[in-house]
Design an enzyme around this catalytic site. Structure first.
Site, PDB file in Angstrom:
ATOM      1  N   GLU A  49       1.059  55.061 -60.745  1.00  0.00           N
ATOM      2  CA  GLU A  49       1.804  54.664 -59.546  1.00  0.00           C
ATOM      3  C   GLU A  49       2.851  53.654 -59.985  1.00  0.00           C
ATOM      4  O   GLU A  49       2.512  52.671 -60.660  1.00  0.00           O
ATOM      5  CB  GLU A  49       0.881  54.034 -58.495  1.00  0.00           C
ATOM      6  CG  GLU A  49       1.640  53.682 -57.211  1.00  0.00           C
ATOM      7  CD  GLU A  49       0.838  52.868 -56.195  1.00  0.00           C
ATOM      8  OE1 GLU A  49       1.230  52.846 -55.024  1.00  0.00           O
ATOM      9  OE2 GLU A  49      -0.179  52.257 -56.583  1.00  0.00           O
ATOM     10  N   ASP A  53      11.463  50.363 -53.267  1.00  0.00           N
ATOM     11  CA  ASP A  53      12.576  49.553 -52.759  1.00  0.00           C
ATOM     12  C   ASP A  53      13.796  50.448 -52.500  1.00  0.00           C
ATOM     13  O   ASP A  53      14.155  51.258 -53.351  1.00  0.00           O
ATOM     14  CB  ASP A  53      12.937  48.460 -53.770  1.00  0.00           C
ATOM     15  CG  ASP A  53      11.816  47.439 -53.914  1.00  0.00           C
ATOM     16  OD1 ASP A  53      11.005  47.311 -52.987  1.00  0.00           O
ATOM     17  OD2 ASP A  53      11.748  46.775 -54.971  1.00  0.00           O
ATOM     18  N   ASP A  81       8.971  54.863 -45.427  1.00  0.00           N
ATOM     19  CA  ASP A  81       9.290  54.734 -43.998  1.00  0.00           C
ATOM     20  C   ASP A  81      10.800  54.872 -43.801  1.00  0.00           C
ATOM     21  O   ASP A  81      11.260  54.942 -42.672  1.00  0.00           O
ATOM     22  CB  ASP A  81       8.901  53.341 -43.507  1.00  0.00           C
ATOM     23  CG  ASP A  81       9.694  52.281 -44.265  1.00  0.00           C
ATOM     24  OD1 ASP A  81       9.554  52.226 -45.506  1.00  0.00           O
ATOM     25  OD2 ASP A  81      10.500  51.559 -43.650  1.00  0.00           O
ATOM     26  N   GLU A  96      -0.360  49.247 -48.357  1.00  0.00           N
ATOM     27  CA  GLU A  96      -0.176  48.070 -47.498  1.00  0.00           C
ATOM     28  C   GLU A  96       1.070  48.232 -46.625  1.00  0.00           C
ATOM     29  O   GLU A  96       1.049  47.948 -45.424  1.00  0.00           O
ATOM     30  CB  GLU A  96      -0.049  46.790 -48.351  1.00  0.00           C
ATOM     31  CG  GLU A  96      -1.365  46.262 -48.917  1.00  0.00           C
ATOM     32  CD  GLU A  96      -1.764  46.884 -50.254  1.00  0.00           C
ATOM     33  OE1 GLU A  96      -1.106  47.855 -50.701  1.00  0.00           O
ATOM     34  OE2 GLU A  96      -2.745  46.397 -50.856  1.00  0.00           O
TER      35      GLU A  96
HETATM   36  N1  SAM Z   1       3.637  50.454 -53.074  1.00  0.00           N
HETATM   37  C1  SAM Z   1       3.334  49.271 -52.315  1.00  0.00           C
HETATM   38  C2  SAM Z   1       3.064  49.632 -50.881  1.00  0.00           C
HETATM   39  O1  SAM Z   1       3.424  50.744 -50.471  1.00  0.00           O
HETATM   40  O2  SAM Z   1       2.491  48.814 -50.159  1.00  0.00           O
HETATM   41  C3  SAM Z   1       4.455  48.223 -52.454  1.00  0.00           C
HETATM   42  C4  SAM Z   1       5.778  48.614 -51.881  1.00  0.00           C
HETATM   43  S1  SAM Z   1       7.049  47.385 -52.189  1.00  0.00           S
HETATM   44  C5  SAM Z   1       8.265  47.739 -50.992  1.00  0.00           C
HETATM   45  C6  SAM Z   1       7.803  48.008 -53.686  1.00  0.00           C
HETATM   46  C7  SAM Z   1       7.117  47.501 -54.927  1.00  0.00           C
HETATM   47  O3  SAM Z   1       7.694  48.136 -56.056  1.00  0.00           O
HETATM   48  C8  SAM Z   1       7.290  46.003 -55.146  1.00  0.00           C
HETATM   49  O4  SAM Z   1       6.041  45.413 -55.427  1.00  0.00           O
HETATM   50  C9  SAM Z   1       8.251  45.912 -56.324  1.00  0.00           C
HETATM   51  O5  SAM Z   1       8.069  44.741 -57.105  1.00  0.00           O
HETATM   52  C10 SAM Z   1       7.891  47.181 -57.088  1.00  0.00           C
HETATM   53  N2  SAM Z   1       8.992  47.683 -57.931  1.00  0.00           N
HETATM   54  C11 SAM Z   1      10.270  47.885 -57.541  1.00  0.00           C
HETATM   55  N3  SAM Z   1      11.011  48.333 -58.567  1.00  0.00           N
HETATM   56  C12 SAM Z   1      10.171  48.426 -59.629  1.00  0.00           C
HETATM   57  C13 SAM Z   1      10.360  48.808 -60.972  1.00  0.00           C
HETATM   58  N4  SAM Z   1      11.554  49.187 -61.425  1.00  0.00           N
HETATM   59  N5  SAM Z   1       9.288  48.793 -61.802  1.00  0.00           N
HETATM   60  C14 SAM Z   1       8.075  48.396 -61.347  1.00  0.00           C
HETATM   61  N6  SAM Z   1       7.844  47.998 -60.072  1.00  0.00           N
HETATM   62  C15 SAM Z   1       8.875  48.011 -59.222  1.00  0.00           C
END
Ligand code: SAM
Length: 215
Positions: A43, A118, A154, A194
């Site tokens: 993931e 993101d 979303d 989450e």
């Molecule tokens: N997947 C979780 C959820 O659905 O609850 C977290 C969603 S959060 C909006 C996006 C997560 O992806 C963040 O914790 C961010 O730090 C991580 N993330 C974004 N770009 C990333 C990258 N290039 N490599 C690793 N993690 C990344």
């Protein structure tokens, strides 16, 4: 997503037994860190780890790796992992997915989960979206034959962008919905993240696709 800094989180990521160190040395042999050789699912953007910890508990016949860029999120995932006393199929990695070709061999990954990635709304940042053709090209190399990407969000405009990127790369769309929780077939066995929990409580429909490279 940037969480409040948690003092000591970064330091702990260097010593916690559930966090992989020196991932470059695991390239082509990730299975060796687990209790047994099994299909390998990752993931990217694990966040606080609710999704992958539940998935790993339900599927002891699969090896899982949760990749997250920020220690302040990852430490919460690691805390959940510490409660899974019997599991030998889940590790975490603090790493930026931009560099995944440095740590995985071609064909080594059987499934990639992208959950609520993101959105990077500015056009000039489109390449940073984890569903862009830039990332699809990497996934194509690293996925095994028949390997798939599962993406949930979303964000409708990110989802539309992501579908267009699949088409540009000639990927095969195996399943697609704009309202996952209303789709009986695709929602069966769905594990909420989450972010998914939060958005669905607000009534926001969740989009999902499953796709694989068109080889
Ligand atoms: N997947 C979780 C959820 O659905 O609850 C977290 C969603 S959060 C909006 C996006 C997560 O992806 C963040 O914790 C961010 O730090 C991580 N993330 C974004 N770009 C990333 C990258 N290039 N490599 C690793 N993690 C990344």
């Amino acid at each position: 997503m940037r969480l409040r800094n948690i003092p000591g989180a970064k330091e702990e990521m260097f010593v916690n037994p559930f966090v992989v160190q020196e991932p470059e040395n695991k390239k082509g042999k990730w299975n060796e860190i687990y209790g047994a050789e099994r299909p390998f699912h990752i993931e990217i953007g694990t966040g606080k780890g609710g999704f992958i910890t539940r998935l790993a508990a339900l599927n002891p016949d699969v090896n899982y790796l949760g990749i997250e860029k920020y220690s302040s999120a990852l430490i919460k995932a690691v805390r959940k992992r510490e409660e899974m006393t019997d599991a030998d199929n889940l590790f975490f990695l603090r790493f930026d997915a931009e560099y995944i070709p440095q740590i995985f061999a071609g064909g080594e990954i059987d499934r990639i989960y992208l959950n609520f990635s993101d959105p990077w709304p500015k056009d000039r940042h489109a390449k940073r979206r984890l569903t862009s053709t830039h990332f699809l090209a990497m996934y194509e190399e690293l996925l095994s034959d028949g390997g798939q990407v599962e993406f949930k969000t979303d964000n409708r405009s990110l989802f539309d962008f992501s579908l267009a990127e699949l088409e540009l790369k000639g990927w095969e769309l195996l399943a697609c919905t704009y309202d996952l929780h209303a789709d009986l077939a695709l929602n069966e066995g769905n594990i909420m993240t989450e972010y998914e929990q939060r958005f669905s409580e607000e009534g926001v429909p969740i989009c999902k696709y499953i796709a694989r490279p068109g080889r």
